[in-house]
Design an enzyme around this catalytic site. Structure first.
Site, PDB file in Angstrom:
ATOM      1  N   ILE A 536       1.856 -42.841  22.474  1.00  0.00           N
ATOM      2  CA  ILE A 536       0.953 -43.669  21.671  1.00  0.00           C
ATOM      3  C   ILE A 536      -0.341 -43.987  22.387  1.00  0.00           C
ATOM      4  O   ILE A 536      -1.215 -44.658  21.827  1.00  0.00           O
ATOM      5  CB  ILE A 536       1.646 -44.987  21.251  1.00  0.00           C
ATOM      6  CG1 ILE A 536       2.112 -45.758  22.484  1.00  0.00           C
ATOM      7  CG2 ILE A 536       2.792 -44.705  20.306  1.00  0.00           C
ATOM      8  CD1 ILE A 536       2.743 -47.093  22.146  1.00  0.00           C
ATOM      9  N   GLY A 537      -0.514 -43.538  23.625  1.00  0.00           N
ATOM     10  CA  GLY A 537      -1.749 -43.795  24.339  1.00  0.00           C
ATOM     11  C   GLY A 537      -1.725 -43.170  25.702  1.00  0.00           C
ATOM     12  O   GLY A 537      -0.687 -42.707  26.189  1.00  0.00           O
ATOM     13  N   GLY A 539      -4.289 -42.993  29.645  1.00  0.00           N
ATOM     14  CA  GLY A 539      -5.442 -43.438  30.413  1.00  0.00           C
ATOM     15  C   GLY A 539      -5.342 -42.909  31.818  1.00  0.00           C
ATOM     16  O   GLY A 539      -4.493 -42.061  32.132  1.00  0.00           O
ATOM     17  N   GLY A 540      -6.220 -43.387  32.691  1.00  0.00           N
ATOM     18  CA  GLY A 540      -6.210 -42.938  34.069  1.00  0.00           C
ATOM     19  C   GLY A 540      -4.923 -43.261  34.794  1.00  0.00           C
ATOM     20  O   GLY A 540      -4.554 -42.604  35.763  1.00  0.00           O
ATOM     21  N   PHE A 541      -4.189 -44.270  34.317  1.00  0.00           N
ATOM     22  CA  PHE A 541      -2.936 -44.675  34.951  1.00  0.00           C
ATOM     23  C   PHE A 541      -1.788 -43.757  34.575  1.00  0.00           C
ATOM     24  O   PHE A 541      -0.779 -43.702  35.253  1.00  0.00           O
ATOM     25  CB  PHE A 541      -2.576 -46.101  34.507  1.00  0.00           C
ATOM     26  CG  PHE A 541      -2.480 -46.245  33.017  1.00  0.00           C
ATOM     27  CD1 PHE A 541      -1.324 -45.927  32.339  1.00  0.00           C
ATOM     28  CD2 PHE A 541      -3.573 -46.683  32.290  1.00  0.00           C
ATOM     29  CE1 PHE A 541      -1.242 -46.041  30.977  1.00  0.00           C
ATOM     30  CE2 PHE A 541      -3.499 -46.808  30.924  1.00  0.00           C
ATOM     31  CZ  PHE A 541      -2.331 -46.483  30.265  1.00  0.00           C
ATOM     32  N   GLY A 542      -1.883 -43.060  33.397  1.00  0.00           N
ATOM     33  CA  GLY A 542      -0.780 -42.263  32.901  1.00  0.00           C
ATOM     34  C   GLY A 542      -0.717 -42.353  31.398  1.00  0.00           C
ATOM     35  O   GLY A 542      -1.744 -42.366  30.715  1.00  0.00           O
ATOM     36  N   VAL A 544       1.424 -43.902  27.634  1.00  0.00           N
ATOM     37  CA  VAL A 544       2.188 -44.984  27.032  1.00  0.00           C
ATOM     38  C   VAL A 544       3.024 -44.390  25.906  1.00  0.00           C
ATOM     39  O   VAL A 544       2.515 -43.619  25.078  1.00  0.00           O
ATOM     40  CB  VAL A 544       1.269 -46.094  26.484  1.00  0.00           C
ATOM     41  CG1 VAL A 544       2.098 -47.205  25.859  1.00  0.00           C
ATOM     42  CG2 VAL A 544       0.397 -46.657  27.591  1.00  0.00           C
ATOM     43  N   LYS A 558       4.851 -48.069  29.537  1.00  0.00           N
ATOM     44  CA  LYS A 558       3.698 -47.575  30.285  1.00  0.00           C
ATOM     45  C   LYS A 558       4.209 -46.829  31.517  1.00  0.00           C
ATOM     46  O   LYS A 558       4.840 -47.419  32.388  1.00  0.00           O
ATOM     47  CB  LYS A 558       2.809 -48.761  30.684  1.00  0.00           C
ATOM     48  CG  LYS A 558       1.579 -48.425  31.474  1.00  0.00           C
ATOM     49  CD  LYS A 558       0.810 -49.730  31.742  1.00  0.00           C
ATOM     50  CE  LYS A 558      -0.429 -49.525  32.576  1.00  0.00           C
ATOM     51  NZ  LYS A 558      -1.138 -50.791  32.821  1.00  0.00           N
ATOM     52  N   ASP A 654     -10.973 -56.759  34.461  1.00  0.00           N
ATOM     53  CA  ASP A 654     -11.174 -55.540  33.679  1.00  0.00           C
ATOM     54  C   ASP A 654     -11.148 -55.872  32.189  1.00  0.00           C
ATOM     55  O   ASP A 654     -10.374 -55.295  31.422  1.00  0.00           O
ATOM     56  CB  ASP A 654     -10.097 -54.507  34.012  1.00  0.00           C
ATOM     57  CG  ASP A 654     -10.514 -53.084  33.623  1.00  0.00           C
ATOM     58  OD1 ASP A 654     -11.711 -52.858  33.366  1.00  0.00           O
ATOM     59  OD2 ASP A 654      -9.641 -52.208  33.570  1.00  0.00           O
TER      60      ASP A 654
END
Length: 886
Positions: A536-537, A539-542, A544, A558, A654
């Site tokens: 479902i999503g 980003g730079g972290f990985g 979701v 996450k 952030d």
């Protein structure tokens, strides 16, 4: 002889209620009207005060007594002295500083953090038109004809003020403590004959008519007690004086029953005079030994003038905070103890001993001897001790709870002796000694033999294992448990989490976090996500993934990828922050997983995703204006809670639309706390490495300035402008030369005075504000479906948040109040926003960009390596670097 002034009828309302409703001042004067809400968080800059009387003598406030953050009350305060003279919800305090007191046409109510009503005024026959705070300190609900529906003067708590009456049968109840306003153990009761102080509901220890300050004018039935500028009075129904205690003239008097049982009468030159009371104040009882717990339970109080000296009687030599304790071998009996396997006996306190209650209580028995008195106490389950007066042959019982005793050896009480009931063993001491000797003779040889066997066996085992222990010693020294204890302060928890993890190479499987959210195994995570089927999503972290817990509730998992040292730190920071705080506008952490190098966080599921999706993407439903306003208010409340609702302030670091999550029902929650930093109460700011996302970074990140909670305020201001405009504040396709990619869809709709080339919306918003053209700034996709005043408000609040100097930005609590319209709207300072022109020119061309670079460096004398590009950010840092290890 002075008489109390009668209470005058309320004056007619002279202000139009509609005008008052539209007034958004920080603190209202005299009146507020329905559809008004106040919380400590909304009025944190005024310490909860939301209403003042016309003279300013009294204030209505959401009051957190003694500076604590766990209990909040709707209270009336004497403004100059800060004395709390009334509290509404003594038995049901609000435990969340963001939870509101609401005024509606039905009355006043208090809600907890979940929106549940925990206190309210009773129902009325007529709708409420206003809440009024009079100069007398009376807080009243009025109907449309100015009639009083309800008033605080009819419901006193622990205080009376001048012109207030306490009727016969009424009482004042002390608070439990300075920070807990619930009813305590002391009360001032007005009876038909007197005004008395009692302890534990029935034990009387002071009478007004017996005090040296009072004069009894005549016999009669007391109708009420009143205090005014000339003294304290007990009056009959026709206002004639029965008992009076006259005092020097004063403009205002406050009678307050303290948590220690003392009745304090403070006098002030006028109602709104300085906080220092006049001389001539009264404290009753005036002698310390007259208080029930003047020296704690079982303490011995020796009078020393108006002061007192506390000691412990010989049978109770051990002193502690609550009084004195028996010597070893003696046990006090609990209230209501009636026999049992153990017998009772009595310890003597000696002669010359009195009890605080004897002065006003009749004896339990008269004309008897000491043995009869002891038999009476032994037959009474509630009797904990007795006092025998040999001079009058009278017996007094100490019942239910023991208090202080009084040493009267220096006075006329030498004939009084005290005794305390204790528990004793039924066996004689000789029997006990004989049994002990027999037991020792049997057990001693057995114990010695057993110890010899144990010693020899241990020596043999230790010899065999010595080599094995040496071989595995180094490995064992590296293996250790990382125990992360959950603490109330998220900052402390985070510090322990990160420090322990940094010292750990890869022993992450042993991480234990007692009290924090559920720790799942990786197999459980795979099961709940169906082997990570629904993404479902990302980003730079990985990535979701959507998941489902066994109870059927949906979650978002996450998955942290590429975990290095920074990733571990962010992972643990996020657990520490989210796991320790709970707020309606902060995303809830349901659990986590750490196995080997795997790092996963399990959040509550927000089915509408992050704010950037409906706000910036052309596909999908458009966010209507009311939704945008509600999102702004919800996000502001969440950030305000981070800054002010925890023991340590949490700086998110952030703030951006991607970290604001939405769900059906208007839910708005702040998320992603991996970069959060903490401020202790002693810190005003901190220095740290740059963190955040390009486009939302406050100027202080670039100027080696300490970071504070106002850094988040800047990022929130940028988010506000994006909510207004419906697009990114800055183009993501600006080249180093300043030109804009022709394919960019993030350009400014409406242009600016720069000939339509300016793609930096904060500058467009500033110019629109200066020209009063607020409607032009709204998202053109809304096609005018906006509220002009609300657009102006959001733009002004956003620009106030963007002030270059952090100290001139409002706090997030004030921002939330301004957005809601409950606090006065600030005016942006043009001189504090000049840097936006420099940032904005960075989108116009290289020559102006160079000018901006020089201006940005200017007097700050920073090195060439920190020179900014035309977009205002360090040229040597990529977007991912600015965002951290995502």
């Amino acid at each position: 002889m002075g008489r109390p002034s009668p209470i005058r009828p309320h004056l007619l309302l002279v202000l139009l209620l509609g005008v008052l409703r539209s007034d958004a001042g920080t603190v209202r004067t005299e009146l507020v009207t329905p559809d008004f809400a106040a919380s400590y968080l909304l009025f944190i800059d005024t310490l909860g005060v939301f209403l003042r009387s016309s003279s300013g003598a009294f204030e209505a406030a959401v009051h957190g007594p003694a500076g604590q953050q766990d209990r909040y009350y709707l209270a009336v305060l004497h403004a100059p002295s800060g004395t709390c003279v009334w509290a509404a919800n003594r038995a049901a305090p609000i435990t969340d500083r963001a939870a509101p007191f609401r005024l509606s046409s039905a009355g006043v109510s208090a809600e907890d953090a979940n929106g549940t009503v925990v206190w309210s005024t009773p129902p009325f026959a007529s709708p409420v038109a206003a809440l009024r705070l009079a100069d007398s300190g009376n807080l009243a609900l009025l109907d449309g004809q100015n009639g009083t529906l309800w008033q605080s003067f009819d419901r006193p708590t622990d205080s009376l003020v001048s012109s207030q009456r306490l009727p016969a049968g009424g009482f004042l109840a002390s608070a439990v403590s300075a920070s807990d306003l619930a009813e305590g153990d002391y009360s001032l009761n007005v009876t038909a004959a007197d005004a008395v102080l009692t302890w534990m509901g029935s034990s009387l220890y002071w009478r007004l008519s017996n005090d040296a300050i009072s004069i009894k004018d005549r016999e009669g039935t007391v109708a009420y007690m009143a205090v005014n500028g000339t003294g304290l009075y007990l009056l009959a129904a026709d206002d004639t004086v029965i008992v009076q205690a006259t005092m020097p003239p004063a403009g205002l008097r406050i009678v307050q029953l303290g948590v220690d049982g003392k009745l304090q009468i403070s006098s002030f030159a006028s109602a709104n005079s300085s906080s220092s009371p006049m001389d001539g104040g009264i404290v009753a009882p005036s002698r310390g030994c007259a208080l029930p717990l003047s020296c704690g339970a079982l303490g011995l109080c020796t009078p020393d003038g108006n002061a007192s000296i506390c000691t412990c009687p010989p049978p109770f030599p051990t002193a502690h905070d609550d009084g004195c304790a028996p010597s070893v071998g003696s046990t006090l009996l609990p209230d209501g103890y009636c026999g049992g396997r153990s017998a009772t006996s009595y310890l003597s306190l000696g002669s010359g001993i009195a009890y605080y209650a004897n002065k006003f209580s009749p004896p339990a028995m008269a004309g008897s001897n000491a043995s009869s008195c002891q038999a009476l106490c032994s037959s009474n389950c509630s009797c904990l001790g007795y006092l025998y007066d040999s001079s009058s042959l009278s017996c007094y019982l100490a019942q239910h709870q023991l208090a202080s005793f009084i040493n009267t050896n220096a006075s006329n009480g030498a004939g009084m002796s005290g005794y305390i009931k204790v528990q004793s063993s039924p066996r004689s001491s000789s029997d006990s000694s004989s049994s002990n000797k027999t037991l020792i003779a049997i057990l001693l040889p057995t114990i010695i033999a057993f110890l010899l066997v144990v010693v020899v066996g241990a020596f043999v085992i230790a010899s065999r294992r010595r080599k094995d222990e040496q071989r595995v010693g180094r490995r064992a020294s590296r293996s250790r448990d990382v125990q992360l204890r959950r603490q109330r302060s998220p900052g402390s928890a985070s510090a322990h989490l990160v420090r322990d993890l940094d010292n750990d190479d890869d022993g992450d499987d042993d991480i234990v976090i007692p009290g924090l959210p559920t720790r799942f195994t990786h197999d459980e995570i795979e099961a709940m996500t169906n082997s990570y089927r629904t993404k479902i999503g990302a980003g730079g972290f990985g990535a979701v993934y959507k998941g489902e817990l066994p109870d059927g509730s949906l979650v978002a998992v996450k998955k942290i990828e590429g975990v290095g040292t920074q990733g571990k730190r962010e992972f643990m920071t996020e657990i520490a922050v989210i796991g320790n705080i709970h707020h309606v506008n902060l995303v809830r952490l349901r659990g986590f997983c750490t196995e080997g190098h795997r790092r996963l966080l399990v959040y509550e599921y927000m089915n509408r995703g992050s704010l950037d999706r409906p706000l910036f993407r052309p596909a999908g439903p458009l966010l209507e204006w009311k939704e945008r306003v509600d999102i702004a208010i919800g996000a502001a409340r969440g950030l305000a809670y981070l800054h002010f609702g925890c023991n340590q302030r949490i700086i998110h670091c952030d703030v951006k639309p991607e970290n604001i999550l939405l769900a059906d029902g208007g839910q708005v929650k702040i998320a992603d706390f991996g970069l959060a930093k903490f401020l202790t109460p002693e810190q005003s700011g901190l220095f740290t490495t740059m963190r955040g996302t390009r486009g939302y970074l406050a100027p202080e990140w670039l100027t080696n300035t300490a970071i504070t909670d106002r850094t988040d305020v800047y990022g929130f201001g940028m988010v506000l402008l994006e909510l207004v405009h419906g697009r990114k504040n800055r183009s993501e396709h600006v080249s180093d030369g300043g030109g804009e990619d022709s394919n960019s869809s993030n350009g400014t709709a409406g242009g600016s005075s720069r000939g339509g080339r300016n793609d930096y919306f904060p500058l467009v918003a500033l110019e629109g504000h200066e020209g009063g053209r607020y409607a032009e700034l709204a998202d053109p996709r809304l096609e005018g479906r906006v509220v002009g005043k609300e657009v102006e408000r959001m733009v002004k609040v956003a620009l106030c948040c963007l002030h270059e100097d952090p100290h001139t930005r409002p706090s997030m609590a004030v921002v939330a109040g301004m957005l809601e319209g409950t606090m006065e709207l600030g005016e942006p300072r043009a001189q504090a926003l000049g840097f936006l022109r420099l940032y904005g020119r960075g989108f116009a061309g290289p020559s102006e960009g160079n000018v901006m670079k020089q201006a940005m460096v200017g007097d700050r004398t920073r090195s060439e390596t920190t020179m900014t590009t035309m977009s205002g950010w360090p040229s040597y840092m990529s977007s991912s670097q600015l965002s951290g290890a995502r």
